[in-house]
Design an enzyme around this catalytic site. Structure first.
Site, PDB file in Angstrom:
ATOM      1  N   ASN A 233     -22.476 -14.532  60.066  1.00 23.37           N
ATOM      2  CA  ASN A 233     -22.118 -15.693  60.874  1.00 23.37           C
ATOM      3  C   ASN A 233     -22.539 -15.494  62.331  1.00 23.37           C
ATOM      4  O   ASN A 233     -22.313 -14.431  62.904  1.00 23.37           O
ATOM      5  CB  ASN A 233     -20.597 -15.894  60.779  1.00 23.37           C
ATOM      6  CG  ASN A 233     -20.145 -17.264  61.193  1.00 23.37           C
ATOM      7  OD1 ASN A 233     -20.679 -17.852  62.125  1.00 23.37           O
ATOM      8  ND2 ASN A 233     -19.147 -17.775  60.500  1.00 23.37           N
TER       9      ASN A 233
ATOM     10  N   GLN B 160     -15.324 -27.007  54.745  1.00 25.25           N
ATOM     11  CA  GLN B 160     -15.070 -28.213  55.535  1.00 25.25           C
ATOM     12  C   GLN B 160     -16.107 -29.224  55.060  1.00 25.25           C
ATOM     13  O   GLN B 160     -17.280 -29.114  55.394  1.00 25.25           O
ATOM     14  CB  GLN B 160     -15.194 -27.903  57.023  1.00 25.25           C
ATOM     15  CG  GLN B 160     -14.119 -26.931  57.486  1.00 25.25           C
ATOM     16  CD  GLN B 160     -14.466 -26.268  58.790  1.00 25.25           C
ATOM     17  OE1 GLN B 160     -15.490 -25.625  58.904  1.00 25.25           O
ATOM     18  NE2 GLN B 160     -13.607 -26.439  59.781  1.00 25.25           N
TER      19      GLN B 160
ATOM     20  N   HIS C  12     -21.185 -25.216  52.841  1.00 25.26           N
ATOM     21  CA  HIS C  12     -21.046 -23.775  53.029  1.00 25.26           C
ATOM     22  C   HIS C  12     -19.583 -23.372  52.890  1.00 25.26           C
ATOM     23  O   HIS C  12     -18.688 -24.098  53.282  1.00 25.26           O
ATOM     24  CB  HIS C  12     -21.613 -23.291  54.368  1.00 25.26           C
ATOM     25  CG  HIS C  12     -21.096 -23.989  55.578  1.00 25.26           C
ATOM     26  ND1 HIS C  12     -21.457 -25.277  55.927  1.00 25.26           N
ATOM     27  CD2 HIS C  12     -20.245 -23.573  56.542  1.00 25.26           C
ATOM     28  CE1 HIS C  12     -20.855 -25.617  57.056  1.00 25.26           C
ATOM     29  NE2 HIS C  12     -20.106 -24.598  57.446  1.00 25.26           N
TER      30      HIS C  12
ATOM     31  N   HIS D  34     -16.854 -20.663  53.965  1.00 25.71           N
ATOM     32  CA  HIS D  34     -16.492 -19.597  54.902  1.00 25.71           C
ATOM     33  C   HIS D  34     -15.713 -18.546  54.110  1.00 25.71           C
ATOM     34  O   HIS D  34     -14.764 -18.882  53.397  1.00 25.71           O
ATOM     35  CB  HIS D  34     -15.577 -20.121  56.012  1.00 25.71           C
ATOM     36  CG  HIS D  34     -16.225 -21.086  56.931  1.00 25.71           C
ATOM     37  ND1 HIS D  34     -16.781 -20.710  58.127  1.00 25.71           N
ATOM     38  CD2 HIS D  34     -16.410 -22.431  56.839  1.00 25.71           C
ATOM     39  CE1 HIS D  34     -17.275 -21.766  58.740  1.00 25.71           C
ATOM     40  NE2 HIS D  34     -17.060 -22.827  57.975  1.00 25.71           N
TER      41      HIS D  34
END
EC number: 3.6.1.29
Length: 180
Positions: free
Chosen positions: A52, A108, A121, A123
């Site tokens: 990240n 999200q 994606h 997390h």
């Protein structure tokens, strides 16, 4: 077409051993952004895991489908299965590697959910006791980091938060966890 055995013990041997980065893959797409392959530490034919740019916690990584897919419901059944199997494998390895006791996995999906990069994606955040005062604060922190990322990432500017080398070094360390 990829034949995934969701209830079986393995997917396909070609997926299991495709963890090593192919020299023919020069970049990965993350929405409108190109990701340097040195930032990717695990890949299957349908998904990839990357470090990240702005992690909330150590080992905060992302798992994405290779195909640019804006919303979760736009994934094919094979992509959905592979994405979650990849997240499971990556989460397990990183939780052990970082001596964490739990994992937070979050998606999200859409702008009102906090998604700022139009590419599905997951997390993955290995968790330890006391990393957030209140456990649910992590979701507020995710929302805030996504907003900051949208404001700071500009296709015409270099990323300033972490250097490519710093991210490549982290990815290299994680890549060693998945060698066949």
């Amino acid at each position: 077409m990829l034949n995934l055995q969701v209830t079986g013990k393995t997917i396909l041997s070609s997926i299991r051993c495709q963890r090593k980065m192919s020299s023919t893959c020069s970049s990965y797409a993350f929405g409108p952004y190109k990701i340097d392959p040195r930032e990717v530490f695990y890949a299957t034919p349908l998904s990839y895991a990357m470090v990240n740019l702005r992690p909330l916690l150590p080992a905060h990584v992302l798992v994405c489908p290779r195909r640019l897919v804006p919303r979760f419901t736009d994934l094919t059944a094979d992509e959905t299965s592979d994405l979650w199997l990849t997240a499971q494998k990556v989460g397990s390895k990183l939780e052990t590697f970082h001596n964490a006791s739990s994992l937070t996995l979050a998606i999200q999906d859409g702008p009102q959910a906090g998604q700022t990069v139009p590419h599905v994606h997951i997390h993955i955040l290995p968790r330890k006791g006391g990393d957030f005062e209140k456990n649910d604060e992590i979701y507020d922190a995710l929302d805030e980091k996504e907003k900051e990322l949208k404001q700071k990432l500009d296709l015409d500017k270099d990323r300033v938060d972490r250097s490519i080398q710093e991210m490549a070094d982290e990815a290299s360390q994680y890549r060693s966890l998945f060698d066949c």
